[in-house]
Motif scaffolding. Structure first.
Motif, PDB file in Angstrom:
ATOM      1  N   ARG A 196      31.565  11.327  32.417  1.00  0.00           N
ATOM      2  CA  ARG A 196      30.296  11.966  32.035  1.00  0.00           C
ATOM      3  C   ARG A 196      30.551  13.344  31.426  1.00  0.00           C
ATOM      4  O   ARG A 196      29.850  13.755  30.496  1.00  0.00           O
ATOM      5  CB  ARG A 196      29.375  12.096  33.247  1.00  0.00           C
ATOM      6  CG  ARG A 196      28.962  10.788  33.880  1.00  0.00           C
ATOM      7  CD  ARG A 196      28.088   9.949  32.983  1.00  0.00           C
ATOM      8  NE  ARG A 196      27.736   8.678  33.606  1.00  0.00           N
ATOM      9  CZ  ARG A 196      27.170   7.664  32.978  1.00  0.00           C
ATOM     10  NH1 ARG A 196      26.883   7.768  31.680  1.00  0.00           N
ATOM     11  NH2 ARG A 196      26.906   6.540  33.617  1.00  0.00           N
ATOM     12  N   GLN A 199      31.349  12.752  27.982  1.00  0.00           N
ATOM     13  CA  GLN A 199      30.140  12.272  27.303  1.00  0.00           C
ATOM     14  C   GLN A 199      29.210  13.431  26.955  1.00  0.00           C
ATOM     15  O   GLN A 199      28.578  13.440  25.889  1.00  0.00           O
ATOM     16  CB  GLN A 199      29.421  11.269  28.212  1.00  0.00           C
ATOM     17  CG  GLN A 199      28.203  10.594  27.583  1.00  0.00           C
ATOM     18  CD  GLN A 199      27.540   9.641  28.570  1.00  0.00           C
ATOM     19  OE1 GLN A 199      27.390   9.945  29.751  1.00  0.00           O
ATOM     20  NE2 GLN A 199      27.156   8.469  28.080  1.00  0.00           N
ATOM     21  N   VAL A 240      28.877   3.409  29.374  1.00  0.00           N
ATOM     22  CA  VAL A 240      29.122   4.629  28.587  1.00  0.00           C
ATOM     23  C   VAL A 240      29.670   4.283  27.217  1.00  0.00           C
ATOM     24  O   VAL A 240      30.063   3.174  26.949  1.00  0.00           O
ATOM     25  CB  VAL A 240      30.078   5.573  29.328  1.00  0.00           C
ATOM     26  CG1 VAL A 240      29.488   6.036  30.630  1.00  0.00           C
ATOM     27  CG2 VAL A 240      31.429   4.913  29.563  1.00  0.00           C
TER      28      VAL A 240
END
Length: 240
Positions: A196, A199, A240
């Motif tokens: 994350r 990301q 993702v």
């Protein structure tokens, strides 16, 4: 290195009465010698071995400003332990690490230097780069960790060399944001946090660390955790 920055260490514990006094002493030594402002937040999940009582004695020894006790009623998960710790932290930076002495506090000044050098959002410890290493594991554990990191690297392209590690320094708001976005539990939780972070385009640095298998107590890694990791890896790959 003194300044306005304060470092809160989140220490989730369960049956760590033997390890807690040692890791606390090492943490105090590391922060004091580096002239860093700090607090150690012990988040004990109702350990039956009396970990909380030991923590209370440590608080008396080192002071309530440095040892903060935030116990919970039972084992409620690592992610919620971090949320609980963040809510009660007063630092603007958060260290997460294991309480079983697998992560040596002597590396903390290097984490801080690395973060300041690039104003990084996240600094993560790595066992798998020059200067890093693992001690006390048998061949099976080493292969399991290597394969886990290899699979994660191939499937997720996280941009870090040690995705399954859990010795990290975060800016407080960054950690809060990552936890709120993370869906996984168990051993996949730490991995998803780094995925994350990539990301969300957070800046990430790495510091070589040596990982030492726990001295007291038993490892919590078993077949169920490995299966859960593989399932979580696939779920994360599709998400993702």
């Amino acid at each position: 290195m003194a300044g306005k920055d304060k470092y809160s260490v989140l220490l989730p514990t369960y049956n760590e009465r033997q390890n807690l006094p040692i890791i606390t002493w090492l943490l105090v030594k590391a922060f004091t010698e580096a002239n860093l402002d700090y607090e150690i937040i012990v988040i004990d999940d109702a350990s039956p071995d009396g970990t909380l009582e030991v923590a209370k004695q440590l608080q008396q020894a080192y002071g309530e400003n440095h040892i903060v006790l935030q116990p919970r009623a039972g084992k409620l998960g690592l992610g919620t332990a971090y949320v609980h710790g963040i809510q009660h932290s007063t630092g603007n930076f958060i260290f997460i690490m294991d309480a079983d002495m697998s992560h040596h506090p002597k590396f903390i000044p290097e984490f801080v230097r690395k973060q300041k050098l690039g104003n990084l959002d996240v600094v993560t410890g790595t066992r798998y780069t020059s200067g890093g290493g693992v001690y006390g594991w048998d061949l099976r554990r080493k292969l399991t960790s290597r394969v886990a990191n290899y699979l994660a690297d191939v499937l997720l392209n996280p941009g870090v060399s040690d995705l399954t590690g859990s010795f990290r320094l975060y800016k407080k708001d960054v950690l809060a944001n990552l936890i709120s976005a993370t869906k996984s539990k168990g051993y996949v939780f730490q991995m998803e946090m780094m995925v994350r972070a990539r990301q969300f385009n957070y800046s990430i640095g790495e510091v070589p660390i040596t990982f030492v298998d726990r001295v007291f107590g038993e490892s919590k890694l078993g077949a169920d955790e490995i299966v859960g990791y593989l399932k979580g890896l696939i779920t994360l790959f599709t998400d993702v």
